[in-house]
Motif scaffolding. Sequence first.
Motif, PDB file in Angstrom:
ATOM      1  N   TYR A 273       0.862  -1.328  -0.183  1.00 27.75           N
ATOM      2  CA  TYR A 273       0.224  -0.316   0.037  1.00 27.75           C
ATOM      3  C   TYR A 273       0.649   0.926  -0.014  1.00 27.75           C
ATOM      4  O   TYR A 273       2.067   1.314   0.623  1.00 27.75           O
ATOM      5  N   PHE A 274       0.273   2.322  -1.207  1.00 25.54           N
ATOM      6  CA  PHE A 274       0.886   3.451  -0.632  1.00 25.54           C
ATOM      7  C   PHE A 274      -0.139   4.870  -0.828  1.00 25.54           C
ATOM      8  O   PHE A 274      -1.171   4.591  -1.175  1.00 25.54           O
ATOM      9  N   ALA A 275       0.440   5.613  -0.240  1.00 28.45           N
ATOM     10  CA  ALA A 275      -0.481   6.989  -0.680  1.00 28.45           C
ATOM     11  C   ALA A 275       0.433   8.172  -0.726  1.00 28.45           C
ATOM     12  O   ALA A 275       1.187   8.281  -0.350  1.00 28.45           O
ATOM     13  N   LEU A 276       0.028   9.257  -1.076  1.00 25.78           N
ATOM     14  CA  LEU A 276       0.199  10.310  -1.529  1.00 25.78           C
ATOM     15  C   LEU A 276      -0.778  11.382  -1.867  1.00 25.78           C
ATOM     16  O   LEU A 276      -1.955  11.098  -1.851  1.00 25.78           O
ATOM     17  N   ASP A 277      -0.251  12.594  -1.664  1.00 28.55           N
ATOM     18  CA  ASP A 277      -1.597  14.009  -2.264  1.00 28.55           C
ATOM     19  C   ASP A 277      -2.296  13.059  -3.103  1.00 28.55           C
ATOM     20  O   ASP A 277      -1.805  12.903  -4.467  1.00 28.55           O
ATOM     21  N   ASP A 278      -3.550  13.703  -3.429  1.00 31.91           N
ATOM     22  CA  ASP A 278      -4.410  13.390  -3.899  1.00 31.91           C
ATOM     23  C   ASP A 278      -4.370  13.631  -5.968  1.00 31.91           C
ATOM     24  O   ASP A 278      -4.446  13.600  -6.657  1.00 31.91           O
ATOM     25  N   VAL A 279      -4.373  15.747  -5.560  1.00 33.67           N
ATOM     26  CA  VAL A 279      -4.063  15.901  -6.531  1.00 33.67           C
ATOM     27  C   VAL A 279      -2.483  16.383  -7.496  1.00 33.67           C
ATOM     28  O   VAL A 279      -1.555  16.895  -6.525  1.00 33.67           O
ATOM     29  N   CYS A 280      -2.666  15.719  -8.224  1.00 30.79           N
ATOM     30  CA  CYS A 280      -1.482  15.371  -9.153  1.00 30.79           C
ATOM     31  C   CYS A 280      -0.991  17.004  -9.094  1.00 30.79           C
ATOM     32  O   CYS A 280      -1.142  18.570  -8.618  1.00 30.79           O
TER      33      CYS A 280
ATOM     34  N   THR B  79       3.906  14.505  -1.978  1.00 28.16           N
ATOM     35  CA  THR B  79       4.077  13.972  -0.589  1.00 28.16           C
ATOM     36  C   THR B  79       3.249  12.843  -0.795  1.00 28.16           C
ATOM     37  O   THR B  79       2.458  12.421  -1.397  1.00 28.16           O
ATOM     38  N   THR B  80       4.336  12.118  -0.141  1.00 29.01           N
ATOM     39  CA  THR B  80       4.153  11.017   0.473  1.00 29.01           C
ATOM     40  C   THR B  80       3.572  10.542   1.859  1.00 29.01           C
ATOM     41  O   THR B  80       4.200  10.722   2.254  1.00 29.01           O
TER      42      THR B  80
END
Length: 113
Positions: free
Chosen positions: A43-50, A93-94
């Motif tokens: 699982y990975f998470a980033l800011d959603d807005v490019c 951002t992660t």
Amino acid sequence: MSDQDDERWTTAGRVGDLAEGDAVLVTSPGCPARALFLAGGDYFALDDVCSHGKSSLSEGFVEGTAVECVLHGALFDLRTGKALTMPATVPMTTYPVRVSDGEILVRDRPHEN
């Protein structure tokens, strides 16, 4: 931000909710929207807005350990947030992700650089 804020986590779903290559939008009050991905069994998470355009990465296409923005085709590394292709040049951002008792949790505060 207080020490208590540093350890706030948002439940993003349960293990099994995401198929390989899928993404989901994660929201919580006072935090930017984040995109949670399942790629390569992790699982990975980033800011959603490019970082290049106002597009949701949770609607993008996962290619290995990268996500392609649907607006202009920029690729971002899911592990590091690094912009891999033009037109994007600014990294994403992660956020830390953990699994606890079958729940997938995304920390509300980003990774330390």
